[in-house]
Each structure stands twice: as structure tokens, then as C-alpha cells.
Design a protein around this motif. Structure first.
Motif, short mmCIF file in Angstrom:
data_model
loop_
_atom_site.label_atom_id
_atom_site.label_comp_id
_atom_site.label_asym_id
_atom_site.label_seq_id
_atom_site.Cartn_x
_atom_site.Cartn_y
_atom_site.Cartn_z
N LYS A 101 19.47 1.70 -8.20
CA LYS A 101 18.17 1.04 -8.37
C LYS A 101 18.04 -0.12 -7.37
O LYS A 101 17.81 -1.27 -7.75
CB LYS A 101 17.99 0.56 -9.81
N ALA A 102 18.20 0.22 -6.11
CA ALA A 102 18.17 -0.78 -5.04
C ALA A 102 17.67 -0.16 -3.76
O ALA A 102 17.77 1.07 -3.56
CB ALA A 102 19.56 -1.37 -4.83
N VAL A 103 17.11 -0.99 -2.89
CA VAL A 103 16.68 -0.51 -1.58
C VAL A 103 17.91 -0.24 -0.73
O VAL A 103 18.79 -1.09 -0.58
CB VAL A 103 15.77 -1.54 -0.88
N LYS A 104 17.96 0.96 -0.17
CA LYS A 104 19.09 1.36 0.67
C LYS A 104 18.80 1.13 2.15
O LYS A 104 19.72 0.91 2.94
CB LYS A 104 19.39 2.84 0.42
N GLY A 105 17.53 1.20 2.54
CA GLY A 105 17.20 1.00 3.94
C GLY A 105 15.71 0.90 4.19
O GLY A 105 14.89 1.35 3.38
N TYR A 106 15.36 0.28 5.31
CA TYR A 106 13.97 0.16 5.76
C TYR A 106 13.87 0.86 7.13
O TYR A 106 14.70 0.62 8.01
CB TYR A 106 13.56 -1.30 5.91
N HIS A 107 12.86 1.70 7.29
CA HIS A 107 12.70 2.46 8.51
C HIS A 107 11.27 2.27 9.03
O HIS A 107 10.32 2.63 8.33
CB HIS A 107 12.98 3.94 8.27
N ARG A 135 0.83 -1.21 0.00
CA ARG A 135 0.00 0.00 0.00
C ARG A 135 0.86 1.26 0.00
O ARG A 135 0.72 2.13 0.85
CB ARG A 135 -0.94 0.00 1.19
N ILE A 136 1.72 1.39 -0.98
CA ILE A 136 2.56 2.59 -1.09
C ILE A 136 1.75 3.70 -1.77
O ILE A 136 1.42 3.61 -2.95
CB ILE A 136 3.86 2.30 -1.86
N TYR A 137 1.42 4.72 -1.00
CA TYR A 137 0.68 5.87 -1.50
C TYR A 137 1.61 7.02 -1.86
O TYR A 137 1.43 7.70 -2.86
CB TYR A 137 -0.28 6.40 -0.42
N SER A 138 2.57 7.30 -0.98
CA SER A 138 3.34 8.54 -1.06
C SER A 138 4.83 8.25 -1.21
O SER A 138 5.35 7.30 -0.62
CB SER A 138 3.12 9.38 0.20
N PHE A 139 5.52 9.12 -1.98
CA PHE A 139 6.96 8.98 -2.17
C PHE A 139 7.52 10.31 -2.63
O PHE A 139 6.82 11.12 -3.24
CB PHE A 139 7.28 7.87 -3.18
N TRP A 140 8.81 10.53 -2.31
CA TRP A 140 9.46 11.80 -2.62
C TRP A 140 10.88 11.54 -3.12
O TRP A 140 11.58 10.68 -2.59
CB TRP A 140 9.54 12.70 -1.38
N ASP A 141 11.28 12.32 -4.11
CA ASP A 141 12.65 12.28 -4.61
C ASP A 141 13.45 13.32 -3.84
O ASP A 141 13.16 14.52 -3.90
CB ASP A 141 12.65 12.60 -6.11
N CYS A 142 14.44 12.87 -3.09
CA CYS A 142 15.23 13.76 -2.24
C CYS A 142 16.72 13.53 -2.48
O CYS A 142 17.33 12.66 -1.83
CB CYS A 142 14.90 13.55 -0.76
N GLY A 143 17.30 14.26 -3.42
CA GLY A 143 18.73 14.24 -3.62
C GLY A 143 19.36 12.88 -3.82
O GLY A 143 20.23 12.48 -3.04
N GLY A 144 18.93 12.16 -4.83
CA GLY A 144 19.52 10.86 -5.14
C GLY A 144 18.86 9.68 -4.46
O GLY A 144 19.25 8.54 -4.69
N ALA A 145 17.87 9.95 -3.64
CA ALA A 145 17.14 8.87 -2.98
C ALA A 145 15.64 9.14 -3.07
O ALA A 145 15.20 10.28 -3.06
CB ALA A 145 17.55 8.74 -1.51
N ILE A 146 14.87 8.08 -3.19
CA ILE A 146 13.41 8.17 -3.12
C ILE A 146 12.98 7.57 -1.79
O ILE A 146 13.41 6.47 -1.42
CB ILE A 146 12.73 7.43 -4.28
N TRP A 147 12.15 8.30 -1.07
CA TRP A 147 11.59 7.82 0.19
C TRP A 147 10.13 7.48 -0.05
O TRP A 147 9.34 8.32 -0.46
CB TRP A 147 11.72 8.89 1.28
N ALA A 148 9.78 6.22 0.17
CA ALA A 148 8.42 5.73 -0.12
C ALA A 148 7.78 5.20 1.16
O ALA A 148 8.40 4.43 1.90
CB ALA A 148 8.46 4.63 -1.17
N VAL A 149 6.54 5.61 1.39
CA VAL A 149 5.82 5.18 2.59
C VAL A 149 4.97 3.96 2.25
O VAL A 149 4.01 4.05 1.47
CB VAL A 149 4.91 6.30 3.13
N ALA A 150 5.35 2.80 2.80
CA ALA A 150 4.58 1.56 2.64
C ALA A 150 3.70 1.40 3.87
O ALA A 150 4.10 0.78 4.86
CB ALA A 150 5.51 0.37 2.47
N LYS A 151 2.51 1.97 3.78
CA LYS A 151 1.64 2.01 4.95
C LYS A 151 1.27 0.61 5.45
O LYS A 151 1.25 0.34 6.64
CB LYS A 151 0.38 2.80 4.62
N GLY A 152 1.01 -0.29 4.52
CA GLY A 152 0.59 -1.63 4.90
C GLY A 152 1.65 -2.41 5.64
O GLY A 152 1.36 -3.27 6.46
#
Length: 204
Positions: free
Chosen positions: A180-186, A151-168
Motif C-alpha cells: 500500500k505504497a507508491v513504488k515509482g513515478y514515471h 486528475r487520475i482518470y484511468s488505472f489498471w491492476d497488473c499482477g500486484g501493482a496498480i498503474w494510475a495515470v495522473a494526467k494533471g
């Protein structure tokens, strides 16, 4: 009407109009937007959406979008009105669905960064990246051992990284654009109770 291009647009009050947001979006796409917008009260979400979409979606006259029913990537040229089929997104759904609905909301949202278009999953399993130069998709695997609906609704491009909110999955996913890879999970919430209280408050 009044010409607003290059002028400060002062708004004493807005009521939240979808038409107003669309007008702002179209004005920006035609290069006729005001130099700035001044709101005497907090900006309403729909006016803000028109400005934000013009910044995020448009590159010149071209915008990219996904047909959420068929999971297909398209471009649309706002000057010519031409909508162009690009490619079927190869994502698969995480849930068992009727055959006629197997493509619905799999990777329904996208963002273009440089020469790549990142397509994010709702019911889908992974992120798919379309390389505009080589005209092909690459897959970014998401670590999801519990098979949560992302359930990814929102995401932002921030200086070489995309931050995506996976609500589910209760996660913010950090994606390295170049690799083109996941850098981290928060984690958003460290415990289930906090997450439930947040959703019960109507902020979901």
C-alpha cells in the motif's frame, strides 16, 4: 429473443450504444454472457466498455463505487438491488472551493483488489485504501511538490501493482498493492511542448 449464453456472438456492425453496453454488462453480471464476441469491424468503445466494466467492477454480484458529490464509498448488489453505505473517504481537496462543493470529485474513482478498495484522487491530494476486513482507510501519500491537480482518470491492476495515470501531474504512478505504497513515478512527457501538442491534437 435468442439465448446467447455460452455461444459465440458475431456482430457485423455496431454503432456505439450506451444501452448495448449496459445490456452486455448486465448479462455478464447474471452469468448469461456469450462465450466470446466477434466483431467484423473494430469494436466500438461503448460495447467494449460494457465487457470491461463487468470484468473490473463485478465480483460475484457485488460492485464498489464512489458518490462523486459526497466522496462516500458504497457497494451495490446487482442481484438484490441493495446499495450499502460503507464509509466517508477522508480525502481533502487541493483547491479552494465553496463549502457546499468541498467533497466534489475529491476521490471519485475506485478499484477493488483482493480485500482492499483503492480510491483515486481527481481534486484530492492522496490515494485512500479501504481495508474491507478491518473496515478502515489508510492513506497513500503522493509526492506532488508543485501541487498539481492530479486528475487520475484511468488505472489498471497488473499482477500486484496498480498503474494510475495522473494526467494533471503528467505522471503514471505505480502502486504496490501489498505494501500500500507508491513504488515509482514515471513521466508521460519529458517536455512541456510534447504535452501541449498531444492535448492540441485532441487526444486528451
Amino acid at each position: 429473443g435468442k439465448q446467447m449464453a455460452g455461444k459465440a456472438l458475431c456482430l457485423p456492425c455496431t454503432i456505439g450504444s450506451t444501452t448495448g453496453g449496459l445490456v452486455l454488462y448486465c448479462a455478464c453480471s447474471m452469468g448469461r454472457q456469450p462465450a466470446c464476441m466477434l466483431f467484423s469491424k473494430p469494436i466500438d468503445s461503448l460495447a467494449g466498455a460494457g465487457v470491461i466494466l463487468a470484468d473490473v467492477w463485478l465480483e460475484g454480484a457485488e460492485t464498489w463505487f464512489v458518490d462523486m458529490f459526497e466522496n462516500v464509498l458504497f457497494t451495490w448488489n446487482i442481484d438484490t438491488g441493495v446499495c450499502r453505505y460503507v464509509s466517508k473517504i477522508p480525502g481533502k481537496t487541493m483547491i479552494m472551493r465553496h463549502e457546499l462543493e468541498e467533497n466534489y470529485l475529491v476521490n471519485p474513482r475506485c478499484i477493488k483488489v483482493d480485500n482492499r478498495v483503492f480510491c483515486f484522487p481527481f481534486y484530492g491530494r492522496n490515494i485512500f485504501v479501504y481495508d474491507i476486513i478491518h473496515e478502515k482507510f489508510e492513506e497513500i501519500a503522493i509526492d506532488n511538490p508543485n501541487k498539481e491537480i492530479l486528475r487520475i482518470y484511468s488505472f489498471w491492476d497488473c499482477g500486484g501493482a496498480i498503474w494510475a495515470v495522473a494526467k494533471g501531474a503528467n505522471l503514471v504512478i505505480e502502486i504496490d498493492v501489498e505494501k500500500k505504497a507508491v513504488k515509482g513515478y514515471h513521466r508521460i512527457f519529458e517536455d512541456t511542448e510534447s504535452k501541449m501538442n498531444y492535448e492540441e491534437d485532441g487526444r486528451n
